[in-house]
Write an enzyme that holds these catalytic residues in place. Structure first.
Site, PDB file in Angstrom:
ATOM      1  N   GLU A 152       0.861  -1.180   0.000  1.00  0.00           N
ATOM      2  CA  GLU A 152       0.000   0.000   0.000  1.00  0.00           C
ATOM      3  C   GLU A 152       0.893   1.224   0.000  1.00  0.00           C
ATOM      4  O   GLU A 152       1.712   1.413   0.903  1.00  0.00           O
ATOM      5  CB  GLU A 152      -0.906   0.018   1.234  1.00  0.00           C
TER       6      GLU A 152
ATOM      7  N   ARG B  73       1.162   4.823   0.773  1.00  0.00           N
ATOM      8  CA  ARG B  73       0.467   5.855   1.538  1.00  0.00           C
ATOM      9  C   ARG B  73       0.970   7.232   1.095  1.00  0.00           C
ATOM     10  O   ARG B  73       1.907   7.791   1.671  1.00  0.00           O
ATOM     11  CB  ARG B  73       0.680   5.611   3.028  1.00  0.00           C
TER      12      ARG B  73
ATOM     13  N   HIS C  10     -13.387   4.021   8.246  1.00  0.00           N
ATOM     14  CA  HIS C  10     -12.550   3.916   9.445  1.00  0.00           C
ATOM     15  C   HIS C  10     -13.275   4.539  10.631  1.00  0.00           C
ATOM     16  O   HIS C  10     -13.726   5.678  10.564  1.00  0.00           O
ATOM     17  CB  HIS C  10     -11.214   4.632   9.232  1.00  0.00           C
TER      18      HIS C  10
ATOM     19  N   SER D  97       1.105   1.783  10.102  1.00  0.00           N
ATOM     20  CA  SER D  97       0.244   2.829   9.555  1.00  0.00           C
ATOM     21  C   SER D  97      -1.073   2.917  10.302  1.00  0.00           C
ATOM     22  O   SER D  97      -1.867   3.833  10.062  1.00  0.00           O
ATOM     23  CB  SER D  97      -0.031   2.579   8.069  1.00  0.00           C
TER      24      SER D  97
ATOM     25  N   GLN E  42      -1.074  -2.891  14.237  1.00  0.00           N
ATOM     26  CA  GLN E  42      -0.641  -3.561  13.014  1.00  0.00           C
ATOM     27  C   GLN E  42       0.586  -4.430  13.284  1.00  0.00           C
ATOM     28  O   GLN E  42       1.599  -3.929  13.783  1.00  0.00           O
ATOM     29  CB  GLN E  42      -0.309  -2.495  11.977  1.00  0.00           C
TER      30      GLN E  42
ATOM     31  N   SER F 228       4.697 -16.812  24.714  1.00  0.00           N
ATOM     32  CA  SER F 228       3.898 -17.998  24.412  1.00  0.00           C
ATOM     33  C   SER F 228       3.695 -18.218  22.917  1.00  0.00           C
ATOM     34  O   SER F 228       3.822 -19.349  22.438  1.00  0.00           O
ATOM     35  CB  SER F 228       2.541 -17.916  25.118  1.00  0.00           C
TER      36      SER F 228
ATOM     37  N   LYS G  52      -6.481 -15.755  36.354  1.00  0.00           N
ATOM     38  CA  LYS G  52      -6.375 -17.148  36.806  1.00  0.00           C
ATOM     39  C   LYS G  52      -7.400 -17.500  37.877  1.00  0.00           C
ATOM     40  O   LYS G  52      -7.921 -18.620  37.901  1.00  0.00           O
ATOM     41  CB  LYS G  52      -4.955 -17.425  37.307  1.00  0.00           C
TER      42      LYS G  52
ATOM     43  N   ASP H 213       0.891 -24.425  36.804  1.00  0.00           N
ATOM     44  CA  ASP H 213       1.910 -23.454  37.221  1.00  0.00           C
ATOM     45  C   ASP H 213       2.857 -24.004  38.278  1.00  0.00           C
ATOM     46  O   ASP H 213       4.070 -23.856  38.193  1.00  0.00           O
ATOM     47  CB  ASP H 213       1.237 -22.196  37.805  1.00  0.00           C
TER      48      ASP H 213
ATOM     49  N   ALA I 212      -0.711 -12.729  46.375  1.00  0.00           N
ATOM     50  CA  ALA I 212      -1.778 -13.651  46.764  1.00  0.00           C
ATOM     51  C   ALA I 212      -2.767 -13.875  45.629  1.00  0.00           C
ATOM     52  O   ALA I 212      -3.917 -14.227  45.858  1.00  0.00           O
ATOM     53  CB  ALA I 212      -2.504 -13.101  47.997  1.00  0.00           C
TER      54      ALA I 212
ATOM     55  N   THR J 212      -2.172  -6.173  50.229  1.00  0.00           N
ATOM     56  CA  THR J 212      -3.438  -6.226  50.967  1.00  0.00           C
ATOM     57  C   THR J 212      -3.360  -7.397  51.940  1.00  0.00           C
ATOM     58  O   THR J 212      -3.402  -8.565  51.534  1.00  0.00           O
ATOM     59  CB  THR J 212      -4.624  -6.412  50.002  1.00  0.00           C
TER      60      THR J 212
END
Length: 517
Positions: free
Chosen positions: A35, A37, A125, A211, A215, A249, A324, A362, A400, A424
Protein backbone atom coordinates in the site's frame (compact mmCIF):
# COMPACT_ATOMS: atom_id res chain seq x y z
CA UNK A 1 -11.68 -23.25 -0.98
CA UNK A 2 -10.87 -19.53 -0.97
CA UNK A 3 -7.43 -18.26 -1.85
CA UNK A 4 -5.30 -17.43 1.18
CA UNK A 5 -5.58 -13.89 2.48
CA UNK A 6 -3.13 -11.56 0.76
CA UNK A 7 -0.48 -9.90 2.90
CA UNK A 8 -0.16 -6.18 2.17
CA UNK A 9 2.75 -4.15 3.53
CA UNK A 10 1.64 -0.60 4.24
CA UNK A 11 4.41 1.88 3.37
CA UNK A 12 4.53 5.21 5.21
CA UNK A 13 7.87 6.58 3.98
CA UNK A 14 8.21 10.35 3.76
CA UNK A 15 10.48 10.38 0.69
CA UNK A 16 9.94 8.96 -2.77
CA UNK A 17 13.24 7.07 -2.77
CA UNK A 18 12.57 5.46 0.59
CA UNK A 19 9.09 4.35 -0.47
CA UNK A 20 10.51 2.78 -3.63
CA UNK A 21 13.17 1.03 -1.55
CA UNK A 22 10.53 -0.23 0.89
CA UNK A 23 8.59 -1.80 -1.98
CA UNK A 24 11.57 -3.98 -2.85
CA UNK A 25 12.13 -4.85 0.82
CA UNK A 26 8.47 -5.90 1.09
CA UNK A 27 8.85 -8.12 -1.97
CA UNK A 28 11.97 -9.75 -0.52
CA UNK A 29 10.17 -10.45 2.75
CA UNK A 30 7.24 -12.18 1.10
CA UNK A 31 4.49 -9.55 0.83
CA UNK A 32 1.86 -10.12 -1.88
CA UNK A 33 1.30 -6.41 -2.47
CA UNK A 34 2.05 -3.01 -0.97
CA UNK A 35 0.00 0.00 0.00
CA UNK A 36 1.50 3.32 -1.10
CA UNK A 37 0.47 5.86 1.54
CA UNK A 38 0.76 9.04 -0.50
CA UNK A 39 -0.46 11.18 2.40
CA UNK A 40 2.86 10.54 4.20
CA UNK A 41 5.08 11.72 1.33
CA UNK A 42 6.70 15.14 1.65
CA UNK A 43 6.75 17.44 -1.41
CA UNK A 44 4.53 15.05 -3.34
CA UNK A 45 4.26 15.69 -7.11
CA UNK A 46 1.43 13.42 -8.33
CA UNK A 47 2.32 12.96 -12.00
CA UNK A 48 6.08 12.43 -11.80
CA UNK A 49 6.10 10.66 -8.42
CA UNK A 50 3.34 8.20 -9.28
CA UNK A 51 5.01 7.30 -12.58
CA UNK A 52 8.25 6.66 -10.68
CA UNK A 53 6.58 4.49 -8.03
CA UNK A 54 4.19 2.50 -10.22
CA UNK A 55 6.11 2.00 -13.47
CA UNK A 56 8.71 -0.49 -12.19
CA UNK A 57 6.85 -1.74 -9.12
CA UNK A 58 8.01 -5.18 -7.92
CA UNK A 59 4.56 -5.99 -6.49
CA UNK A 60 0.93 -5.06 -7.11
CA UNK A 61 0.06 -1.79 -5.36
CA UNK A 62 -2.83 -0.19 -3.53
CA UNK A 63 -2.72 3.59 -3.82
CA UNK A 64 -4.10 5.39 -0.77
CA UNK A 65 -4.26 9.14 -0.21
CA UNK A 66 -5.95 9.29 3.19
CA UNK A 67 -7.42 12.54 4.47
CA UNK A 68 -7.20 14.17 7.88
CA UNK A 69 -10.95 13.80 8.32
CA UNK A 70 -10.55 10.04 7.92
CA UNK A 71 -7.80 9.91 10.51
CA UNK A 72 -4.58 10.40 8.54
CA UNK A 73 -2.28 12.99 7.01
CA UNK A 74 -3.67 14.76 3.93
CA UNK A 75 -5.54 18.02 4.50
CA UNK A 76 -5.19 19.72 1.11
CA UNK A 77 -7.53 20.31 -1.81
CA UNK A 78 -9.95 17.46 -2.56
CA UNK A 79 -9.84 18.08 -6.32
CA UNK A 80 -6.08 17.58 -6.31
CA UNK A 81 -6.44 14.42 -4.22
CA UNK A 82 -8.96 12.93 -6.66
CA UNK A 83 -6.70 13.81 -9.56
CA UNK A 84 -3.76 12.00 -7.91
CA UNK A 85 -5.85 8.86 -7.35
CA UNK A 86 -7.09 8.91 -10.97
CA UNK A 87 -3.52 9.28 -12.18
CA UNK A 88 -2.49 6.28 -10.05
CA UNK A 89 -5.24 4.23 -11.71
CA UNK A 90 -4.19 5.36 -15.20
CA UNK A 91 -0.51 4.63 -14.53
CA UNK A 92 -1.36 1.04 -13.56
CA UNK A 93 -2.08 0.98 -9.83
CA UNK A 94 -3.87 -2.30 -9.21
CA UNK A 95 -6.11 -0.84 -6.51
CA UNK A 96 -7.18 2.56 -5.25
CA UNK A 97 -8.56 2.99 -1.73
CA UNK A 98 -11.17 5.74 -1.35
CA UNK A 99 -13.18 6.64 1.78
CA UNK A 100 -16.91 5.94 1.79
CA UNK A 101 -17.66 9.61 2.40
CA UNK A 102 -16.00 10.54 -0.90
CA UNK A 103 -16.66 7.33 -2.83
CA UNK A 104 -19.78 8.27 -4.77
CA UNK A 105 -18.17 11.34 -6.32
CA UNK A 106 -14.95 9.46 -7.07
CA UNK A 107 -16.78 6.51 -8.67
CA UNK A 108 -18.58 8.92 -11.00
CA UNK A 109 -15.26 10.51 -11.99
CA UNK A 110 -13.70 7.17 -13.09
CA UNK A 111 -16.77 5.38 -14.45
CA UNK A 112 -15.67 5.58 -18.09
CA UNK A 113 -11.93 5.24 -17.43
CA UNK A 114 -11.74 2.20 -15.16
CA UNK A 115 -9.21 -0.38 -16.48
CA UNK A 116 -10.33 -3.99 -16.78
CA UNK A 117 -8.18 -5.43 -13.97
CA UNK A 118 -8.41 -2.42 -11.67
CA UNK A 119 -10.26 -2.79 -8.35
CA UNK A 120 -11.72 -0.05 -6.19
CA UNK A 121 -11.53 -0.42 -2.41
CA UNK A 122 -14.13 1.65 -0.57
CA UNK A 123 -13.23 2.02 3.08
CA UNK A 124 -14.69 3.18 6.37
CA UNK A 125 -12.55 3.92 9.44
CA UNK A 126 -13.98 4.27 12.93
CA UNK A 127 -11.36 5.43 15.46
CA UNK A 128 -13.81 5.61 18.37
CA UNK A 129 -15.39 2.15 18.70
CA UNK A 130 -16.89 -0.86 16.95
CA UNK A 131 -20.57 -0.29 16.08
CA UNK A 132 -23.37 -2.77 16.75
CA UNK A 133 -23.91 -5.70 14.34
CA UNK A 134 -26.94 -3.90 12.90
CA UNK A 135 -24.93 -0.74 12.24
CA UNK A 136 -22.08 -2.76 10.75
CA UNK A 137 -24.49 -4.60 8.46
CA UNK A 138 -25.93 -1.29 7.27
CA UNK A 139 -22.39 0.03 6.68
CA UNK A 140 -21.53 -2.98 4.50
CA UNK A 141 -24.66 -2.37 2.41
CA UNK A 142 -23.83 1.31 1.93
CA UNK A 143 -20.26 0.48 0.83
CA UNK A 144 -21.50 -2.13 -1.63
CA UNK A 145 -24.10 0.26 -2.99
CA UNK A 146 -21.58 2.91 -4.09
CA UNK A 147 -19.85 0.45 -6.41
CA UNK A 148 -17.02 -1.02 -4.33
CA UNK A 149 -15.14 -3.95 -5.80
CA UNK A 150 -13.76 -4.60 -2.30
CA UNK A 151 -15.39 -3.59 1.00
CA UNK A 152 -13.03 -2.37 3.72
CA UNK A 153 -14.11 -1.69 7.31
CA UNK A 154 -11.73 -0.75 10.12
CA UNK A 155 -13.09 -0.20 13.62
CA UNK A 156 -11.51 0.33 17.03
CA UNK A 157 -11.49 -2.30 19.77
CA UNK A 158 -12.96 -1.23 23.09
CA UNK A 159 -13.03 -4.91 24.06
CA UNK A 160 -11.68 -8.01 22.35
CA UNK A 161 -15.25 -9.24 21.80
CA UNK A 162 -15.52 -6.50 19.13
CA UNK A 163 -13.42 -8.75 16.89
CA UNK A 164 -16.00 -11.53 16.98
CA UNK A 165 -18.75 -8.99 16.30
CA UNK A 166 -17.04 -7.60 13.19
CA UNK A 167 -16.14 -11.00 11.75
CA UNK A 168 -19.67 -12.29 12.33
CA UNK A 169 -21.00 -9.53 10.09
CA UNK A 170 -18.30 -9.42 7.43
CA UNK A 171 -18.20 -13.11 6.55
CA UNK A 172 -21.67 -12.71 5.03
CA UNK A 173 -20.52 -9.95 2.69
CA UNK A 174 -21.22 -10.74 -0.98
CA UNK A 175 -18.08 -9.05 -2.36
CA UNK A 176 -14.41 -9.41 -1.32
CA UNK A 177 -13.91 -7.86 2.10
CA UNK A 178 -11.14 -6.43 4.25
CA UNK A 179 -12.03 -6.27 7.93
CA UNK A 180 -9.94 -5.32 10.94
CA UNK A 181 -10.32 -4.05 14.48
CA UNK A 182 -7.59 -1.56 15.33
CA UNK A 183 -5.62 -1.47 18.59
CA UNK A 184 -3.93 -4.17 20.66
CA UNK A 185 -7.28 -5.70 21.65
CA UNK A 186 -8.06 -6.10 17.97
CA UNK A 187 -4.76 -7.68 16.93
CA UNK A 188 -6.35 -11.11 16.49
CA UNK A 189 -8.59 -9.67 13.74
CA UNK A 190 -5.44 -9.34 11.64
CA UNK A 191 -3.83 -12.60 12.75
CA UNK A 192 -7.00 -14.60 12.00
CA UNK A 193 -8.03 -12.75 8.83
CA UNK A 194 -7.18 -15.75 6.65
CA UNK A 195 -9.29 -18.09 8.78
CA UNK A 196 -12.30 -15.86 8.27
CA UNK A 197 -11.87 -15.27 4.56
CA UNK A 198 -10.65 -11.67 4.45
CA UNK A 199 -9.37 -10.56 1.03
CA UNK A 200 -6.19 -9.11 2.50
CA UNK A 201 -4.67 -7.88 5.72
CA UNK A 202 -2.23 -5.04 6.32
CA UNK A 203 1.13 -5.21 8.05
CA UNK A 204 4.17 -3.03 8.73
CA UNK A 205 7.62 -3.69 7.31
CA UNK A 206 9.17 -3.31 10.75
CA UNK A 207 8.13 -2.55 14.31
CA UNK A 208 7.60 1.19 14.70
CA UNK A 209 6.50 1.67 11.07
CA UNK A 210 2.81 0.88 11.56
CA UNK A 211 0.24 2.83 9.55
CA UNK A 212 -2.55 1.97 12.01
CA UNK A 213 -2.79 0.96 15.70
CA UNK A 214 -2.24 -2.74 16.37
CA UNK A 215 -0.64 -3.56 13.01
CA UNK A 216 1.72 -6.58 13.14
CA UNK A 217 4.94 -6.78 11.15
CA UNK A 218 5.24 -8.82 7.97
CA UNK A 219 7.59 -11.23 9.74
CA UNK A 220 5.07 -11.82 12.51
CA UNK A 221 2.26 -12.52 10.06
CA UNK A 222 4.22 -14.83 7.76
CA UNK A 223 6.70 -16.52 10.09
CA UNK A 224 5.30 -16.44 13.61
CA UNK A 225 1.57 -16.77 12.93
CA UNK A 226 1.94 -18.45 9.52
CA UNK A 227 -1.05 -16.66 8.02
CA UNK A 228 -0.51 -18.33 4.64
CA UNK A 229 -1.11 -21.73 6.22
CA UNK A 230 -4.21 -20.61 8.13
CA UNK A 231 -7.51 -21.84 6.71
CA UNK A 232 -11.16 -21.91 7.73
CA UNK A 233 -10.56 -25.24 9.50
CA UNK A 234 -7.47 -24.04 11.38
CA UNK A 235 -7.81 -24.42 15.14
CA UNK A 236 -7.30 -21.26 17.19
CA UNK A 237 -5.50 -21.43 20.53
CA UNK A 238 -4.17 -18.64 22.65
CA UNK A 239 -3.12 -16.88 25.81
CA UNK A 240 -5.74 -14.93 27.76
CA UNK A 241 -3.99 -12.22 29.72
CA UNK A 242 -3.68 -8.51 30.53
CA UNK A 243 -1.04 -7.43 29.67
CA UNK A 244 -0.27 -9.91 26.91
CA UNK A 245 2.11 -8.19 24.47
CA UNK A 246 5.20 -9.22 26.47
CA UNK A 247 4.38 -12.91 26.26
CA UNK A 248 6.70 -15.43 24.62
CA UNK A 249 3.90 -18.00 24.41
CA UNK A 250 3.18 -17.44 20.69
CA UNK A 251 6.86 -18.03 19.88
CA UNK A 252 6.94 -21.27 21.83
CA UNK A 253 3.59 -22.75 20.88
CA UNK A 254 3.58 -21.79 17.21
CA UNK A 255 7.04 -23.30 16.77
CA UNK A 256 5.79 -26.50 18.43
CA UNK A 257 2.63 -26.58 16.30
CA UNK A 258 4.64 -26.12 13.12
CA UNK A 259 7.13 -28.81 14.11
CA UNK A 260 4.32 -31.24 14.92
CA UNK A 261 2.48 -30.47 11.67
CA UNK A 262 -0.67 -29.43 13.54
CA UNK A 263 -3.19 -27.24 11.73
CA UNK A 264 -3.49 -24.70 14.54
CA UNK A 265 -2.31 -21.21 15.47
CA UNK A 266 -1.62 -19.77 18.93
CA UNK A 267 -2.45 -16.08 19.35
CA UNK A 268 -2.40 -13.47 22.16
CA UNK A 269 -5.80 -12.39 23.51
CA UNK A 270 -5.75 -9.09 25.43
CA UNK A 271 -8.79 -9.72 27.64
CA UNK A 272 -10.40 -7.27 30.05
CA UNK A 273 -13.41 -9.37 31.06
CA UNK A 274 -12.97 -13.14 30.98
CA UNK A 275 -16.67 -14.22 31.03
CA UNK A 276 -17.58 -11.94 28.11
CA UNK A 277 -14.55 -13.13 26.15
CA UNK A 278 -15.42 -16.81 26.59
CA UNK A 279 -19.00 -16.08 25.56
CA UNK A 280 -18.01 -14.13 22.45
CA UNK A 281 -15.40 -16.62 21.27
CA UNK A 282 -17.27 -19.80 22.10
CA UNK A 283 -20.68 -19.34 20.52
CA UNK A 284 -21.51 -21.94 17.82
CA UNK A 285 -22.16 -19.34 15.10
CA UNK A 286 -18.93 -17.40 15.64
CA UNK A 287 -18.17 -15.53 12.42
CA UNK A 288 -20.74 -17.61 10.56
CA UNK A 289 -18.14 -20.17 9.44
CA UNK A 290 -17.75 -22.64 12.23
CA UNK A 291 -17.36 -22.44 15.95
CA UNK A 292 -13.92 -21.94 17.38
CA UNK A 293 -13.59 -25.63 18.04
CA UNK A 294 -10.43 -25.23 20.04
CA UNK A 295 -9.91 -28.79 21.18
CA UNK A 296 -7.10 -30.58 19.39
CA UNK A 297 -4.83 -33.49 20.08
CA UNK A 298 -1.12 -33.08 20.13
CA UNK A 299 1.56 -33.50 22.74
CA UNK A 300 3.65 -30.47 23.50
CA UNK A 301 6.81 -31.26 25.40
CA UNK A 302 8.05 -28.15 27.17
CA UNK A 303 11.63 -28.22 28.40
CA UNK A 304 12.56 -25.51 30.88
CA UNK A 305 15.58 -24.59 32.96
CA UNK A 306 14.67 -27.06 35.62
CA UNK A 307 15.27 -29.91 33.14
CA UNK A 308 11.86 -31.44 33.52
CA UNK A 309 9.33 -31.93 30.76
CA UNK A 310 5.57 -31.88 30.90
CA UNK A 311 3.28 -33.27 28.23
CA UNK A 312 0.16 -31.16 27.78
CA UNK A 313 -2.71 -32.62 25.80
CA UNK A 314 -5.61 -30.72 24.25
CA UNK A 315 -4.83 -27.10 25.21
CA UNK A 316 -7.41 -24.47 24.30
CA UNK A 317 -6.47 -21.40 26.30
CA UNK A 318 -3.52 -20.55 28.47
CA UNK A 319 -4.65 -18.19 31.24
CA UNK A 320 -2.35 -15.47 32.57
CA UNK A 321 -2.48 -12.43 34.83
CA UNK A 322 -5.01 -11.34 36.11
CA UNK A 323 -7.58 -13.97 35.09
CA UNK A 324 -6.38 -17.15 36.81
CA UNK A 325 -8.66 -16.84 39.81
CA UNK A 326 -11.68 -15.71 37.80
CA UNK A 327 -11.17 -18.63 35.42
CA UNK A 328 -12.14 -21.04 38.20
CA UNK A 329 -15.70 -19.70 38.18
CA UNK A 330 -15.85 -19.53 34.37
CA UNK A 331 -15.16 -23.24 33.82
CA UNK A 332 -17.86 -25.89 33.79
CA UNK A 333 -15.51 -28.25 35.63
CA UNK A 334 -12.26 -27.67 37.53
CA UNK A 335 -9.53 -30.23 38.17
CA UNK A 336 -9.22 -31.01 41.92
CA UNK A 337 -5.66 -29.62 42.17
CA UNK A 338 -6.68 -26.40 40.43
CA UNK A 339 -9.71 -26.17 42.71
CA UNK A 340 -7.51 -26.58 45.77
CA UNK A 341 -5.12 -23.90 44.50
CA UNK A 342 -8.03 -21.68 43.58
CA UNK A 343 -6.57 -20.74 40.21
CA UNK A 344 -6.70 -22.04 36.63
CA UNK A 345 -3.93 -21.47 34.08
CA UNK A 346 -5.16 -23.81 31.33
CA UNK A 347 -8.69 -24.14 29.94
CA UNK A 348 -9.60 -27.09 27.74
CA UNK A 349 -12.79 -27.37 25.71
CA UNK A 350 -13.74 -31.02 26.02
CA UNK A 351 -14.51 -32.39 22.57
CA UNK A 352 -17.20 -34.81 23.75
CA UNK A 353 -19.58 -32.20 25.18
CA UNK A 354 -17.99 -28.79 24.60
CA UNK A 355 -17.63 -28.06 28.31
CA UNK A 356 -14.77 -25.94 29.62
CA UNK A 357 -12.45 -27.77 32.01
CA UNK A 358 -9.87 -25.86 34.07
CA UNK A 359 -6.42 -27.07 35.15
CA UNK A 360 -3.40 -25.62 36.93
CA UNK A 361 0.14 -26.55 35.86
CA UNK A 362 1.91 -23.45 37.22
CA UNK A 363 3.08 -24.99 40.46
CA UNK A 364 4.80 -27.98 38.80
CA UNK A 365 7.29 -26.01 36.75
CA UNK A 366 7.93 -23.26 39.27
CA UNK A 367 8.57 -25.57 42.21
CA UNK A 368 10.73 -27.89 40.11
CA UNK A 369 12.81 -24.90 38.99
CA UNK A 370 13.28 -23.76 42.57
CA UNK A 371 14.23 -27.29 43.65
CA UNK A 372 16.90 -27.35 40.95
CA UNK A 373 18.15 -24.02 42.23
CA UNK A 374 18.49 -25.44 45.73
CA UNK A 375 20.38 -28.44 44.35
CA UNK A 376 22.81 -26.09 42.61
CA UNK A 377 23.16 -24.07 45.78
CA UNK A 378 23.93 -27.12 47.89
CA UNK A 379 26.24 -28.73 45.33
CA UNK A 380 23.74 -31.49 44.53
CA UNK A 381 22.99 -30.44 40.96
CA UNK A 382 21.85 -33.39 38.87
CA UNK A 383 21.09 -35.45 41.96
CA UNK A 384 17.41 -36.14 41.41
CA UNK A 385 17.40 -38.68 44.26
CA UNK A 386 17.07 -35.78 46.69
CA UNK A 387 13.29 -35.71 46.37
CA UNK A 388 12.54 -32.93 48.85
CA UNK A 389 15.37 -30.37 48.73
CA UNK A 390 12.94 -27.72 50.00
CA UNK A 391 11.73 -29.67 53.02
CA UNK A 392 11.96 -27.72 56.27
CA UNK A 393 12.88 -24.40 54.66
CA UNK A 394 10.96 -21.18 55.19
CA UNK A 395 9.36 -20.23 51.88
CA UNK A 396 8.17 -16.63 51.44
CA UNK A 397 5.66 -15.97 48.65
CA UNK A 398 5.05 -12.37 47.57
CA UNK A 399 1.58 -12.04 46.07
CA UNK A 400 -1.78 -13.65 46.76
CA UNK A 401 -3.16 -13.92 43.23
CA UNK A 402 -3.44 -16.99 41.03
CA UNK A 403 0.31 -17.51 40.64
CA UNK A 404 0.85 -16.92 44.37
CA UNK A 405 -1.73 -19.54 45.22
CA UNK A 406 -0.12 -22.05 42.89
CA UNK A 407 3.36 -21.48 44.29
CA UNK A 408 2.17 -21.55 47.90
CA UNK A 409 0.32 -24.80 47.29
CA UNK A 410 3.32 -26.39 45.57
CA UNK A 411 5.75 -25.24 48.27
CA UNK A 412 3.51 -26.61 51.00
CA UNK A 413 3.34 -29.94 49.21
CA UNK A 414 7.15 -30.09 49.26
CA UNK A 415 7.34 -29.77 53.03
CA UNK A 416 8.16 -26.08 53.43
CA UNK A 417 6.83 -23.62 55.97
CA UNK A 418 5.07 -20.97 53.92
CA UNK A 419 4.69 -17.23 54.56
CA UNK A 420 2.38 -15.16 52.34
CA UNK A 421 3.25 -11.46 51.97
CA UNK A 422 0.91 -9.17 50.11
CA UNK A 423 0.10 -5.47 49.85
CA UNK A 424 -3.44 -6.23 50.97
CA UNK A 425 -3.05 -8.12 54.22
CA UNK A 426 -6.59 -9.54 54.14
CA UNK A 427 -5.82 -11.31 50.88
CA UNK A 428 -2.56 -12.64 52.29
CA UNK A 429 -4.43 -13.95 55.32
CA UNK A 430 -7.12 -15.52 53.16
CA UNK A 431 -4.56 -17.45 51.13
CA UNK A 432 -2.57 -18.39 54.23
CA UNK A 433 -5.66 -19.89 55.81
CA UNK A 434 -6.37 -21.80 52.60
CA UNK A 435 -2.97 -23.51 52.38
CA UNK A 436 -2.06 -23.68 56.05
CA UNK A 437 0.50 -20.86 56.06
CA UNK A 438 1.20 -17.60 57.89
CA UNK A 439 0.59 -14.11 56.52
CA UNK A 440 2.37 -10.76 56.55
CA UNK A 441 1.66 -7.31 55.12
CA UNK A 442 4.20 -6.67 52.37
CA UNK A 443 5.49 -3.63 54.27
CA UNK A 444 6.51 -5.89 57.18
CA UNK A 445 8.65 -8.10 54.96
CA UNK A 446 11.60 -5.70 55.04
CA UNK A 447 12.08 -6.31 58.77
CA UNK A 448 11.28 -10.02 58.56
CA UNK A 449 14.38 -12.20 59.11
CA UNK A 450 13.69 -15.04 61.53
CA UNK A 451 16.29 -17.44 60.11
CA UNK A 452 18.84 -18.09 57.39
CA UNK A 453 18.35 -20.28 54.36
CA UNK A 454 14.97 -18.85 53.36
CA UNK A 455 13.53 -18.92 49.82
CA UNK A 456 11.82 -15.87 48.34
CA UNK A 457 9.40 -16.09 45.41
CA UNK A 458 7.86 -13.06 43.74
CA UNK A 459 4.60 -13.91 41.97
CA UNK A 460 3.41 -10.34 41.36
CA UNK A 461 3.90 -8.25 38.23
CA UNK A 462 6.23 -5.83 40.04
CA UNK A 463 9.25 -5.30 37.81
CA UNK A 464 7.51 -6.38 34.60
CA UNK A 465 7.95 -4.23 31.52
CA UNK A 466 7.35 -1.36 31.18
CA UNK A 467 7.73 -0.79 34.95
CA UNK A 468 11.21 -2.31 35.08
CA UNK A 469 12.42 -0.18 37.99
CA UNK A 470 9.88 -1.57 40.40
CA UNK A 471 10.82 -4.23 42.93
CA UNK A 472 8.78 -5.90 45.67
CA UNK A 473 11.65 -5.86 48.17
CA UNK A 474 14.64 -3.62 48.88
CA UNK A 475 18.16 -4.77 48.05
CA UNK A 476 19.21 -4.63 51.70
CA UNK A 477 16.72 -7.35 52.60
CA UNK A 478 17.82 -9.99 50.13
CA UNK A 479 20.88 -11.23 51.99
CA UNK A 480 18.59 -13.21 54.28
CA UNK A 481 17.48 -15.49 51.44
CA UNK A 482 19.45 -18.39 50.00
CA UNK A 483 17.46 -18.31 46.79
CA UNK A 484 15.26 -15.73 45.03
CA UNK A 485 12.76 -16.76 42.34
CA UNK A 486 10.95 -14.26 40.11
CA UNK A 487 7.93 -15.22 38.03
CA UNK A 488 8.40 -12.09 35.93
CA UNK A 489 10.52 -12.88 32.88
CA UNK A 490 10.21 -9.69 30.85
CA UNK A 491 12.81 -8.31 31.29
CA UNK A 492 14.90 -11.43 31.68
CA UNK A 493 16.89 -9.86 34.51
CA UNK A 494 14.42 -8.08 36.79
CA UNK A 495 15.49 -5.46 39.29
CA UNK A 496 14.83 -7.95 42.09
CA UNK A 497 17.22 -10.50 40.55
CA UNK A 498 19.79 -7.82 39.78
CA UNK A 499 19.77 -6.82 43.44
CA UNK A 500 20.29 -10.42 44.50
CA UNK A 501 23.06 -11.11 41.99
CA UNK A 502 24.90 -7.96 43.02
CA UNK A 503 25.22 -9.45 46.48
CA UNK A 504 26.95 -12.47 44.91
CA UNK A 505 24.22 -14.66 46.22
CA UNK A 506 22.01 -17.12 44.40
CA UNK A 507 19.05 -15.97 42.36
CA UNK A 508 16.91 -18.00 40.05
CA UNK A 509 14.81 -17.03 37.12
CA UNK A 510 12.43 -19.30 35.28
CA UNK A 511 9.25 -19.09 33.25
CA UNK A 512 6.28 -21.17 34.30
CA UNK A 513 6.47 -24.73 33.02
CA UNK A 514 3.52 -26.33 31.28
CA UNK A 515 2.06 -22.94 30.44
CA UNK A 516 5.07 -20.89 29.46
CA UNK A 517 4.26 -17.25 29.12
Amino acid sequence: MKNPTLVCASLIATSLEEMAHQMHVAAERGADLVELRLDHLHNFNPRSDLQFLIKDRPLPVITTFRTKWEGDEYEGDEILRFEALRLAMEFGSDYVDIELQAAEEFVESISTKKPENFKLIVSSHNYQNTPSPEELGDLVSRIQAVGADIVKIATTAMDISDVARLFRVLVHCQVPVIGMVMGERGLVSRLLSSKFGMYLTFCALDEGKESAPGQPTISELLNLYRIKQTRADTTVLGLISKPVGHSKSPLLHNAALKSAGVNAVYVPFLVDDLPSFLKAFSCPDFAGIRSLNLGFHYFLCIHVVCRISISVNVIDFSVGIPHKVTAVTCCDEVDPIAKCIGAVNTIVRRSSDGKLVGYNTDYVGSISAIEDGIRVLTGLIGNQTIELPLAGRLFVVIGAGGAGKALAYGAKEKGTRVIIANRTYDKAKELANLVGADALPLTDLESFHPEKGMVLANTTSLGMQPNVNETPLAKSCLGRYDLVFDAVYTPKETRLLTFKRSKRDWSYHCSWSGNVH
